[in-house]
Design a protein around this motif. Structure first.
Motif, PDB file in Angstrom:
ATOM      1  N   VAL A   1     -87.021 -28.587   7.349  1.00 28.02           N
ATOM      2  CA  VAL A   1     -86.790 -27.725   6.187  1.00 28.02           C
ATOM      3  C   VAL A   1     -87.793 -26.570   6.211  1.00 28.02           C
ATOM      4  O   VAL A   1     -87.423 -25.405   6.050  1.00 28.02           O
ATOM      5  CB  VAL A   1     -86.928 -28.535   4.871  1.00 28.02           C
ATOM      6  N   ASN A   2     -89.068 -26.927   6.444  1.00 28.59           N
ATOM      7  CA  ASN A   2     -90.102 -25.894   6.433  1.00 28.59           C
ATOM      8  C   ASN A   2     -89.940 -24.887   7.556  1.00 28.59           C
ATOM      9  O   ASN A   2     -90.247 -23.718   7.389  1.00 28.59           O
ATOM     10  CB  ASN A   2     -91.486 -26.541   6.506  1.00 28.59           C
TER      11      ASN A   2
ATOM     12  N   ILE B   1     -88.096 -22.286   0.183  1.00 28.59           N
ATOM     13  CA  ILE B   1     -88.889 -23.520   0.113  1.00 28.59           C
ATOM     14  C   ILE B   1     -89.635 -23.583  -1.221  1.00 28.59           C
ATOM     15  O   ILE B   1     -89.625 -24.600  -1.914  1.00 28.59           O
ATOM     16  CB  ILE B   1     -89.897 -23.579   1.291  1.00 28.59           C
TER      17      ILE B   1
ATOM     18  N   ARG C   1     -87.004 -24.085   9.076  1.00 30.96           N
ATOM     19  CA  ARG C   1     -85.722 -23.383   9.132  1.00 30.96           C
ATOM     20  C   ARG C   1     -85.384 -22.566   7.896  1.00 30.96           C
ATOM     21  O   ARG C   1     -84.443 -21.764   7.921  1.00 30.96           O
ATOM     22  CB  ARG C   1     -84.593 -24.375   9.420  1.00 30.96           C
ATOM     23  N   LEU C   2     -86.104 -22.772   6.798  1.00 33.95           N
ATOM     24  CA  LEU C   2     -85.783 -21.993   5.593  1.00 33.95           C
ATOM     25  C   LEU C   2     -86.842 -20.928   5.372  1.00 33.95           C
ATOM     26  O   LEU C   2     -88.002 -21.110   5.724  1.00 33.95           O
ATOM     27  CB  LEU C   2     -85.718 -22.915   4.378  1.00 33.95           C
TER      28      LEU C   2
ATOM     29  N   ALA D   1     -79.042 -25.724  12.052  1.00 30.55           N
ATOM     30  CA  ALA D   1     -79.815 -24.502  12.294  1.00 30.55           C
ATOM     31  C   ALA D   1     -78.976 -23.243  12.101  1.00 30.55           C
ATOM     32  O   ALA D   1     -78.996 -22.327  12.915  1.00 30.55           O
ATOM     33  CB  ALA D   1     -80.440 -24.525  13.690  1.00 30.55           C
TER      34      ALA D   1
ATOM     35  N   PHE E   1     -75.355 -26.503   2.344  1.00 33.44           N
ATOM     36  CA  PHE E   1     -76.745 -26.057   2.487  1.00 33.44           C
ATOM     37  C   PHE E   1     -77.534 -27.030   3.374  1.00 33.44           C
ATOM     38  O   PHE E   1     -78.260 -26.616   4.276  1.00 33.44           O
ATOM     39  CB  PHE E   1     -77.371 -25.954   1.087  1.00 33.44           C
ATOM     40  N   VAL E   2     -77.364 -28.319   3.120  1.00 34.60           N
ATOM     41  CA  VAL E   2     -78.096 -29.337   3.885  1.00 34.60           C
ATOM     42  C   VAL E   2     -77.535 -29.437   5.309  1.00 34.60           C
ATOM     43  O   VAL E   2     -78.283 -29.485   6.287  1.00 34.60           O
ATOM     44  CB  VAL E   2     -78.020 -30.712   3.172  1.00 34.60           C
TER      45      VAL E   2
ATOM     46  N   ASP F   1     -76.211 -27.150   7.014  1.00 35.11           N
ATOM     47  CA  ASP F   1     -76.607 -26.000   7.824  1.00 35.11           C
ATOM     48  C   ASP F   1     -78.089 -25.993   8.188  1.00 35.11           C
ATOM     49  O   ASP F   1     -78.480 -25.340   9.151  1.00 35.11           O
ATOM     50  CB  ASP F   1     -76.184 -24.700   7.132  1.00 35.11           C
ATOM     51  N   ILE F   2     -78.907 -26.719   7.432  1.00 36.82           N
ATOM     52  CA  ILE F   2     -80.306 -26.871   7.870  1.00 36.82           C
ATOM     53  C   ILE F   2     -80.310 -27.668   9.177  1.00 36.82           C
ATOM     54  O   ILE F   2     -80.946 -27.294  10.158  1.00 36.82           O
ATOM     55  CB  ILE F   2     -81.160 -27.613   6.814  1.00 36.82           C
TER      56      ILE F   2
END
Ligand code: CTP
Length: 442
Positions: A11-12, A20, A14-15, A50, A43-44, A46-47
């Motif tokens: 998460v950290n 964040i 890629r966003l 990537a 949203f999740v 696509d994290i």
């Protein structure tokens, strides 16, 4: 089976930091109010894949509207609440966030799951279309970044599979058939074997013909906004969906050919970042309805529930294109003027101009249209009505006639500077007033 793992580092990485920070604030507010809050859906997904996605959906195991109101107050935004659905949208300066209440649908699925497992987030996710869209991410402090995966979404992503969560999914909502195709082609995944059987079954039950034109059109618009709409349309044809929408929409080899050209032209235009933006469905629908006779096109537009205005505009666009195709045939790069090309194209909406470019087999016409889009249509002149007034010309329809002629001259390179243009305007003005006087018969 372990259903949670922590993906905070993903998460950290890629966003964007702003997102964040936002998630942390949203999680802390949930904690304050005593509720679990999750980011969910695309949203999740696509994290993990990537892919950039800033459409944030939150689910609260509590009162979403009360939560959204406090979130908006804290961040200086507005709230639009839908009391009936227990959902809200938080509207911030540069972001919209959808907030929903996790639904406990005990009554709808009384025996589907053992009672001990009935958490509201699980029920909420179980209503969704595909496993890859049924992921949630915890954002409360202490659990931030825990990925909640009840249905094997991560495994499906590894296998590149689009799978439904239960066998009634397409019966509940046949538009999911088009969504399955859209995601399959977008991610280059495969619709799973059982899921494909369920799609074929739904199609053989003719569930598609009961779908409203509005919903089909909405899905078609989403498909045509994809990177590669033709891949989706081909898949739809393969499954017999084009004809299920309307027999006139069968994807013939000719249409495939034109749609391919349309894709290329559209990508070319997008790469140049030109304004205005193309409305993809208007462009591709021209290709999809190619060859349909004028007196039959209404069958398609009414199946797709066009409004009277939309239908009129679409028919007009098709007519304009037909007319322009004829006129373009006699346009020669060497002998004809650019201003004539510009005059042919100027009244036509952008999607029509791109369609003409894709349809033209003659290289010089394609080159001409490309020049029109990149340069000619933006040409402006350096004289105005005020200048004509100062020349002593009486205001009237003559003004626009003169200004058009000056524009044509500039496009053809015959009046580049303001001085040249003023001189030309003066000459045209004199000629016009002479003919007017003669016309008076005095
Ligand atoms: N959804 C569903 N059935 C539908 C439409 C949507 O179950 N017919 C669910 C999906 O789980 C999806 C969520 O609602 O993740 C939000 O829908 P949408 O905004 O269309 O989703 P995305 O998955 O984000 O799609 P895209 O990437 O195209 O924006």
């Amino acid at each position: 089976r372990r259903r949670e793992r922590n993906i905070a580092s993903l998460v950290n990485s890629r966003l964007p930091q702003k997102m964040i920070d936002f998630l942390k604030v949203a999680g802390e507010l949930g904690q304050d109010m005593g509720w679990e809050v999750y980011a969910v859906g695309g949203f999740v997904r696509d994290i993990l894949l990537a892919r950039p996605n800033f459409d944030l959906d939150l689910v609260v195991e509590g009162d979403a509207i009360a939560y959204a109101r406090r979130l908006a107050r804290q961040l200086g935004g507005r709230v639009k609440a839908h009391v009936k659905f227990k959902t809200a949208v938080v509207i911030l300066d540069d972001q919209r966030v959808d907030v929903a209440t996790a639904r406990l649908e005990y009554y709808e699925y009384p025996a589907a799951l053992p009672t001990v497992e009935l958490s509201s987030i699980k029920m909420d996710l179980y209503r969704r279309d595909f496993t890859i869209n049924a992921l949630a991410l915890r954002i409360n402090p202490g659990r931030f970044g825990q990925l909640v995966d009840f249905f094997g979404a991560e495994q499906d992503m590894k296998n590149k599979a689009i799978r439904v969560l239960h066998s009634l999914s397409f019966v509940e909502d046949p538009t999911r058939i088009l969504r399955a195709i859209r995601f399959e082609r977008r991610f280059e995944f495969q619709i799973g074997g059982q899921t494909l059987r369920l799609i074929k079954n739904a199609l053989s039950l003719d569930l598609f013909s009961k779908l409203s034109g509005t919903r089909i059109m909405h899905e078609l618009q989403l498909i045509m906004a994809e990177e590669n709409p033709l891949a989706c349309l081909n898949r739809m044809q393969e499954l017999g969906i084009m004809e299920a929408i309307h027999p006139l929409l069968k994807l013939s080899a000719d249409r495939v050919q034109v749609l391919m050209e349309l894709g290329k032209v559209n990508n070319w235009y997008k790469l140049l970042y030109l304004e205005p933006r193309v409305v993809p469905w208007k462009l591709y629908l021209l290709g999809l309805t190619m060859g349909i006779k004028r007196d039959q096109i209404g069958q398609v537009t009414s199946r797709l529930r066009f409004t009277t205005k939309e239908e009129r505009e679409f028919l007009q666009l098709r007519d304009m294109i037909g007319d322009a195709l004829m006129r373009l045939m006699s346009w020669r790069e060497d002998k004809s003027r650019l201003s004539r090309l510009s005059a042919i194209l100027r009244p036509i909406p952008l999607e029509g101009v791109l369609f003409l470019m894709a349809r033209s087999r003659k290289e010089h016409i394609r080159r001409g249209i490309s020049q029109y889009l990149t340069r000619l249509r933006d040409v402006t002149i350096d004289v105005s009505g005020t200048d004509l007034q100062e020349m002593g010309l009486a205001p009237g329809p003559a003004y626009s006639a003169i200004l058009v002629r000056v524009l044509e001259a500039k496009i053809d390179g015959r009046a580049q500077t303001r001085e040249d243009q003023l001189r030309l305007a003066k000459r045209l003005g004199r000629a016009l007033s002479r003919t007017c006087k003669e016309g008076d018969g005095s």
